[in-house]
Motif scaffolding. Sequence first.
Motif, mmCIF file in Angstrom:
data_model
loop_
_atom_site.group_PDB
_atom_site.id
_atom_site.type_symbol
_atom_site.label_atom_id
_atom_site.label_comp_id
_atom_site.label_asym_id
_atom_site.label_seq_id
_atom_site.Cartn_x
_atom_site.Cartn_y
_atom_site.Cartn_z
ATOM 1 N N LYS A 1 -5.563 -48.931 -31.534
ATOM 2 C CA LYS A 1 -5.784 -47.766 -32.402
ATOM 3 C C LYS A 1 -4.582 -46.820 -32.412
ATOM 4 O O LYS A 1 -4.398 -46.067 -33.363
ATOM 5 N N GLU A 2 -3.776 -46.866 -31.358
ATOM 6 C CA GLU A 2 -2.599 -45.993 -31.271
ATOM 7 C C GLU A 2 -1.418 -46.532 -32.076
ATOM 8 O O GLU A 2 -0.442 -45.824 -32.293
ATOM 9 N N PRO B 1 0.656 -48.002 -35.450
ATOM 10 C CA PRO B 1 0.693 -47.517 -36.838
ATOM 11 C C PRO B 1 -0.422 -48.113 -37.696
ATOM 12 O O PRO B 1 -0.931 -49.207 -37.415
ATOM 13 N N ARG B 2 -0.763 -47.396 -38.743
ATOM 14 C CA ARG B 2 -1.815 -47.819 -39.672
ATOM 15 C C ARG B 2 -1.531 -49.236 -40.185
ATOM 16 O O ARG B 2 -0.402 -49.571 -40.521
ATOM 17 N N GLY B 3 -2.546 -50.049 -40.204
ATOM 18 C CA GLY B 3 -2.422 -51.425 -40.681
ATOM 19 C C GLY B 3 -2.108 -52.430 -39.589
ATOM 20 O O GLY B 3 -2.214 -53.635 -39.808
ATOM 21 N N SER B 4 -1.727 -51.939 -38.425
ATOM 22 C CA SER B 4 -1.382 -52.833 -37.321
ATOM 23 C C SER B 4 -2.574 -53.666 -36.887
ATOM 24 O O SER B 4 -2.423 -54.853 -36.572
ATOM 25 N N ASP B 5 -3.752 -53.050 -36.869
ATOM 26 C CA ASP B 5 -4.940 -53.787 -36.460
ATOM 27 C C ASP B 5 -5.193 -54.974 -37.394
ATOM 28 O O ASP B 5 -5.580 -56.056 -36.956
ATOM 29 N N THR B 6 -4.902 -54.807 -38.673
ATOM 30 C CA THR B 6 -5.055 -55.894 -39.641
ATOM 31 C C THR B 6 -4.052 -57.003 -39.368
ATOM 32 O O THR B 6 -4.405 -58.194 -39.393
ATOM 33 N N ASP B 7 -2.797 -56.633 -39.098
ATOM 34 C CA ASP B 7 -1.770 -57.642 -38.787
ATOM 35 C C ASP B 7 -2.133 -58.421 -37.528
ATOM 36 O O ASP B 7 -1.976 -59.647 -37.484
#
Length: 137
Positions: A120-121, A123-129
């Motif tokens: 969660k820490e 950058p945005r979109g990292s969880d998707t990658d």
Amino acid sequence: MDPLLHLDRTLDDLDPPRWEAVPANATRLVRTVHGLRRVPLGELRPADLRTLLAQQVALPFVLPLAVRLLAEEPLLDAYFYEGDLLLATVTAPEGAWAALPELEARLRTIVAGLPGAAVKELPRGSDTDLARFIARG
């Protein structure tokens, strides 16, 4: 060929053809990448690996070096932010992993073991990658 056995050699040695001289009007990034191809693999720093990964240069040799570092510190801050090397590695083209299935599986295990709070820490979109990389397996 195991790139970790050739830490004293350069990408120009291992990934032919050798690149031509840097054009006079080249950007800083182009000059940097050309220069990194002439550095022995064992001397490449995390930031160097992140740059090579982002530019998709000599991935069969760069990916093993990156995964070796990520196995020790998955959220390593190579240059920009915590986890930048990891994200550059998991977003490498799927075809780059074709000759490295054991290494890809090892990284998949590392990614799957990351604490949710740490993800969660990023950058945005990292969880998707990260999820996309895990799902490929």
